[in-house]
Structures are given as C-alpha cells and as structure tokens.
Design an enzyme around this catalytic site. Structure first.
Site, PDB file in Angstrom:
ATOM      1  N   LYS A  53      -5.379  -0.924   2.439  1.00 15.86           N
ATOM      2  CA  LYS A  53      -4.676  -0.814   1.151  1.00 15.86           C
ATOM      3  C   LYS A  53      -3.759  -2.017   0.985  1.00 15.86           C
ATOM      4  O   LYS A  53      -3.345  -2.646   1.975  1.00 15.86           O
ATOM      5  CB  LYS A  53      -3.871   0.485   1.054  1.00 15.86           C
ATOM      6  N   GLY A 109      -3.961  -0.218   8.207  1.00 15.27           N
ATOM      7  CA  GLY A 109      -5.182  -0.086   9.018  1.00 15.27           C
ATOM      8  C   GLY A 109      -5.216   1.177   9.872  1.00 15.27           C
ATOM      9  O   GLY A 109      -6.225   1.882   9.887  1.00 15.27           O
ATOM     10  N   SER A 129      -3.506   3.963   9.447  1.00 12.56           N
ATOM     11  CA  SER A 129      -3.574   5.133   8.562  1.00 12.56           C
ATOM     12  C   SER A 129      -4.984   5.293   7.995  1.00 12.56           C
ATOM     13  O   SER A 129      -5.487   6.414   7.859  1.00 12.56           O
ATOM     14  CB  SER A 129      -2.601   4.972   7.388  1.00 12.56           C
ATOM     15  N   ASP A 164       1.333   6.957   5.155  1.00  9.23           N
ATOM     16  CA  ASP A 164       0.285   6.379   4.301  1.00  9.23           C
ATOM     17  C   ASP A 164      -1.048   7.130   4.386  1.00  9.23           C
ATOM     18  O   ASP A 164      -1.981   6.827   3.639  1.00  9.23           O
ATOM     19  CB  ASP A 164       0.024   4.915   4.687  1.00  9.23           C
TER      20      ASP A 164
HETATM   21  O1  C5P Z   1       4.865   7.383   8.765  1.00  4.67           O
HETATM   22  P1  C5P Z   1       4.643   6.173   9.599  1.00  4.67           P
HETATM   23  O2  C5P Z   1       4.473   6.507  11.055  1.00  4.67           O
HETATM   24  O3  C5P Z   1       3.589   5.267   9.083  1.00  4.67           O
HETATM   25  O4  C5P Z   1       5.991   5.348   9.497  1.00  4.67           O
HETATM   26  C1  C5P Z   1       6.373   4.399  10.464  1.00  4.67           C
HETATM   27  C2  C5P Z   1       7.875   4.247  10.421  1.00  4.67           C
HETATM   28  O5  C5P Z   1       8.278   3.639   9.197  1.00  4.67           O
HETATM   29  C3  C5P Z   1       8.658   5.546  10.494  1.00  4.67           C
HETATM   30  O6  C5P Z   1       8.911   5.912  11.831  1.00  4.67           O
HETATM   31  C4  C5P Z   1       9.941   5.194   9.772  1.00  4.67           C
HETATM   32  O7  C5P Z   1      10.807   4.492  10.641  1.00  4.67           O
HETATM   33  C5  C5P Z   1       9.481   4.204   8.722  1.00  4.67           C
HETATM   34  N1  C5P Z   1       9.250   4.806   7.397  1.00  4.67           N
HETATM   35  C6  C5P Z   1      10.349   5.100   6.606  1.00  4.67           C
HETATM   36  N2  C5P Z   1      10.144   5.646   5.362  1.00  4.67           N
HETATM   37  C7  C5P Z   1       8.907   5.850   4.883  1.00  4.67           C
HETATM   38  C8  C5P Z   1       7.776   5.538   5.667  1.00  4.67           C
HETATM   39  C9  C5P Z   1       7.982   5.004   6.931  1.00  4.67           C
HETATM   40  O8  C5P Z   1      11.499   4.914   7.006  1.00  4.67           O
HETATM   41  N3  C5P Z   1       8.748   6.346   3.672  1.00  4.67           N
END
Ligand code: C5P
Length: 291
Positions: A9, A104, A106, A139
């Site tokens: 994406k 990638g 996700s 994501d």
């Molecule tokens: O959800 P994901 O594991 O992809 O997110 C990685 C990190 O990015 C999370 O641990 C968080 O620190 C940060 N994040 C955030 N707010 C979001 C998405 C991700 O702070 N909306």
C-alpha cells in the site's frame, strides 16, 4: 499448493492527529493498494497428529519464525476458527521492501488470513477476519479490504472511496529502513500531546480522487512523517526530488518511510526514471494502483 497475492500500500495522505492513552495514535489517512506484491504459497495437510505451522521466506533478512506476521496470522486464524490437527506450510516470496512504509508485513498477514479462509470455505466472516487482523497490526484491516480507503482511528476505521481510473506509480527506496514505533516517537517529540496540533485538510485528496484527475493529487497529497523522517534519511529526500525532476506529477513519502513514490501519467517516463534509480543502486518498482 495454493497461492495468494499480498499487495503493498501507499498513503496518498497521512496525518497523525492525536495520541491516545494506550500509546497508539489517531490517524487520518488515505490508503491505496498497488500492484507491487509478495506472494504467499501454502501447502495444507489435514488430519495430522498435531497442529503445526511452518514458514519459509525468500528474504533471509526477515525472521521466518513465530515473530513473523504471516506466522502469527496463521496461528490466530486457526485458533479463532477452531481448526486443529492441520499442518500449514507457508512460503513468503518477498518483493515488497522491508521496513519501508509500504505495509509489507501487514499485506502478508492479510494474505495468509484470506488464503486460509478460502481453503477452509469462509469459516470466518470478513468482519471476523478484520477483527483478528486488527490484533496483528493497525494496517491489516486495510490490507484485507484493499482498493482506496479513507482510514481513521488507529487505521482500523475504513471507508472505501470511489476513484477514477488506475494510474502508474513508481516506488523507490534507498538503503535502510524505518521502525514505525520510532517514527511515531519522533512525531511525539515534535508535537508533544498534539493539543495544539492543527490537522491538515484531508478532504482535498478525496475531492481530487473523485474527479479522477491525478494532477489534482499534487495539491492534496501529504504525509506528516516527512517532517521527521526526511531530515534523517537524506537519500529519501533526494529520491523524492529526483522523481519530481524526472516527470512525476507528485511525489511523497509512504507511511512512516523511508520509501517514496511518484505518480506518473507517462509509463515510459516512469520506466526511464526507475532505471536511473536502479543505476544509483536503489530499489525502484513501477506498478499500478489497484482500485
Ligand atoms: O499496529 P502496528 O504493529 O503496525 O504498529 C506498529 C507500531 O506503530 C505500534 O506499536 C505503535 O507504536 C505505532 N502505531 C501508533 N499508532 C497507530 C499505528 C501504529 O502509534 N495508529
């Protein structure tokens, strides 16, 4: 053997508008699926003595163990759907650069969920898949839906957006990656608790998309992470300028970076530009948006 595409994406718009108590951030983002993809293949054997997930990956820089999102997606799917005594042998053929802001990991997780649900005759609904996808990463719900979406909340509140015809995108990335939590921390340092932050206008991008005129995207495309990532990834900043100099209608960093993308109306210009970037020793892929 069954296969599933895991599409990358890009973010046509990405603003971080607040920090939540759980440490996550509220976003306003416009996500777009592109044709650059990994491929997930799976061999599934039923009625084995024990449930087993095995994972291999073409990119040795990526852990092919229970930390990998593809593995975790398979484990969570089997547990949620109540499926036992199966052996799931997964292989991830990686083409999407790692830690690049292209989603990638996700995409791989979402593709594993789709693939397993197809094999097990849609045992889980799309809503259930999205719910468990959200547990794997912010994501993943978008990667399950795909196309063009308005994404709000932590990225999990999705509204599909109608757009004009698909267009050509050149994705480029210099060496090195960005850790997403670190990128959010840098934004926290810049904006504190976001109490005095004035969000950017997200509506312009949807108007531009509805009009189907890619030139209009140049005035609307925005990524809040550019302020904190481009200064520490000067090659990404240079690639962005290079894309604009070589005919991109607009160029922007994707997600938390450091990949950048350029939108081109001429496929020939995009290919020539990609060849020049590869000559510099960097990653470049010409692809299309997937509506
Ligand atoms: O959800 P994901 O594991 O992809 O997110 C990685 C990190 O990015 C999370 O641990 C968080 O620190 C940060 N994040 C955030 N707010 C979001 C998405 C991700 O702070 N909306």
């Amino acid at each position: 053997m069954i296969y599933e595409n895991a599409n990358a994406k890009i973010n046509l718009f990405l603003d971080v508008v607040g920090r939540r108590e759980d440490g996550y951030h509220d976003l306003k983002s416009c996500m777009q699926t592109v044709s650059l993809s990994d491929t997930i293949s799976a061999e599934i054997t039923e009625d084995v003595p024990e449930t087993e997930i095995l994972l291999t990956c073409s990119d040795k820089n990526l852990a092919a163990d229970e930390k990998n999102l593809a593995y975790r997606a398979a484990a969570l799917y089997l547990e949620t759907a109540g499926i036992t005594n199966v052996r799931v042998k997964l292989h991830v053929e990686k083409r999407i650069p790692l830690s690049a802001g292209l989603g990638g990991g996700s995409a791989d997780a979402a593709a594993v969920l789709r693939l397993l649900n197809r094999y097990f005759k849609n045992r889980l609904s799309h809503e259930e898949l999205s719910r468990i996808g959200g547990k794997l990463g912010a994501d993943v719900p978008f990667c399950l839906t795909g196309g063009t979406c308005r994404c709000e909340g932590v990225g999990d509140i999705l509204t599909p957006v109608t757009t004009g015809p698909d267009y050509t995108v050149l994705i480029a990335k210099a060496d090195g990656g960005v850790s997403t939590p670190e990128a959010f921390r840098l934004l926290d340092d810049l904006h504190g608790d976001f109490a005095h932050y004035t969000p950017h206008d997200a509506e312009k991008i949807y108007k531009a998309l509805a009009g189907g005129n890619v030139h209009a995207l140049s005035h609307a495309a925005y990524n809040a992470f550019e302020d904190v990532i481009l200064p520490i990834h000067p090659e990404a900043a240079k690639l962005k300028t290079f894309l604009l100099d070589r005919g991109a209608v607009t160029a922007l960093m994707s997600g938390s970076g450091p990949s950048v993308f350029g939108i081109f109306v001429s496929d020939v210009r995009a290919e020539v530009c990609a060849a020049a970037i590869r000559k510099m020793g960097f990653f470049a892929a010409v692809c299309r948006t997937v509506g």
